[in-house]
Design an enzyme around this catalytic site. Sequence first.
Site, PDB file in Angstrom:
ATOM      1  N   GLU A  11       0.829  -1.050  -0.036  1.00  0.00           N
ATOM      2  CA  GLU A  11      -0.058   0.018   0.054  1.00  0.00           C
ATOM      3  C   GLU A  11       0.843   1.181  -0.056  1.00  0.00           C
ATOM      4  O   GLU A  11       1.762   1.374   0.864  1.00  0.00           O
ATOM      5  CB  GLU A  11      -0.944   0.088   1.305  1.00  0.00           C
ATOM      6  CG  GLU A  11      -2.109  -1.069   1.257  1.00  0.00           C
ATOM      7  CD  GLU A  11      -3.057  -0.879  -0.012  1.00  0.00           C
ATOM      8  OE1 GLU A  11      -3.121  -0.040  -0.566  1.00  0.00           O
ATOM      9  OE2 GLU A  11      -3.655  -1.790  -0.146  1.00  0.00           O
ATOM     10  N   CYS A  17      -2.766   8.636   3.560  1.00  0.00           N
ATOM     11  CA  CYS A  17      -2.999   8.348   2.090  1.00  0.00           C
ATOM     12  C   CYS A  17      -4.052   8.594   1.431  1.00  0.00           C
ATOM     13  O   CYS A  17      -4.147   8.548   0.146  1.00  0.00           O
ATOM     14  CB  CYS A  17      -2.543   6.916   1.945  1.00  0.00           C
ATOM     15  SG  CYS A  17      -3.375   5.677   2.790  1.00  0.00           S
TER      16      CYS A  17
END
Length: 484
Positions: A251, A285
């Site tokens: 990720e 994020c």
Amino acid sequence: MATSPTSNALYINGKWRTGTHTITNINPSDISETIGEYAQADESHVQQAIAAARCAQPEWARVPMERKQAILQSIGDELIARCDELGSLLSREEGKPFAEGRGEIYRSGQFFHYFAAEVLRQMGDIADSVRPGVKIEVTREAVGVVVIISPWNFPTATAAWKIAPALAFGNSVIWKPANLTPASAVALTEIIHRHGLPAGTFNLVLGRGDSVGDALVNSADIDAVSFTGSVPTGRKVAAATAPNFVRCQLEMGSKNALVIADDADLDIAIEATIAGSFSSAGQKCTASSRLLVMDSVYDEYVEKLVQRMQTLRVGHALQEGVFMGPVVDDKQLASNLDWVQKAKQQGAEIALGGVRLDMPNDGYYMAPTLLLGTQNDWEINQEEIFAPVASVIRISDDIEEAIAITNATRFGLTGGIITQSLGNSALFKELAEVGCVMVNLATAGTDYHVPFGGRKSSSYGPREQGQYAKEFYTLVKTAYQRAY
């Protein structure tokens, strides 16, 4: 060898151990405050952790499912019971306001609760073979030794949503957290230590990525790596694991767009922007760093957004009423300010912020920042900067243009639209090249029982969270048996 977590030590094979040296953990809200000294591992500690995890994993996999469930449930219970205490610790070392720190600890407990229940939901499939008299069973088994490398921006939650499923499905774990947030890592490890896992099932090795991290991901004696961090580091992890055929879950970065459509409810739009762009000082994020605003609502939206931003209180993470704390450290602050100046030189107008703030406590404080007059192909709108900075991009009243600009990036984690049109929302949900779509919501904020992840350079490998987590943390076995 250390005997307790009070020495802020490493945790290997069920015991607390001293490191080669220590690093100092500083409170970014008040850099005069030292939170503690934290041990650092070297390659020998890494090899000890791998050996311990390799030895312990078969034993843990054979632990009866009700016992596994009870252990994960009790870890979750303690996290939730101590969310005020541990949330304060998290906020002190990372800088997010106490409400967010407390919420992160509570959510981390929920991750353990969810995957405690998943222990009891591990079901297989049975099928008839095309051959008469043959039966087929399809089951899942643990991958083996899982390395978890987690970031500093959600030091407990991101680790929890990796550790909990890894343990639930019978794997052993070696955890290397970010060096900026060691206190939260030691606190979570101390909890896990006290809830009855066999020695070696869970291990903590603190240290630098270019030493401890490299030693872990280059090892041929591990079976999987789950990583959250930057794209450059993610590429290194992928390259390191490939020769050994170690499965990899990454990720990484993002550059999320929030579209403000011409029919948007601007009150909803403003609050979604504030939550998505500036909570956690933009250090997430899923942050809304690109604001795509349709022409007919542009002026009103910008005026209202600036007014709302002026009400945001920046201050010490533990002060009541603070919306935004400091950024995590001096390097991050310097990088943020540099990005603002680059955008200004390219022609951006700084509508608000863009400066370091002088506060009663000397810390890494930055004003929430809004940039106007930017273009989507500018570097500020193509690179993840992890800052309380949002760029406004003026677009026409055309949903297809909005979607095209949303997709015009190498990233694809989240994307959102504020609209009252079912047609707009349906088209956006269908065509946005992202892993998570938000309609009339902030781009930041996801649930623990459904899959999380992105596309393109944002993610690689199976999704995290929910039942989809088993795709990474388990292996499928197909067994054939002649029945008669």
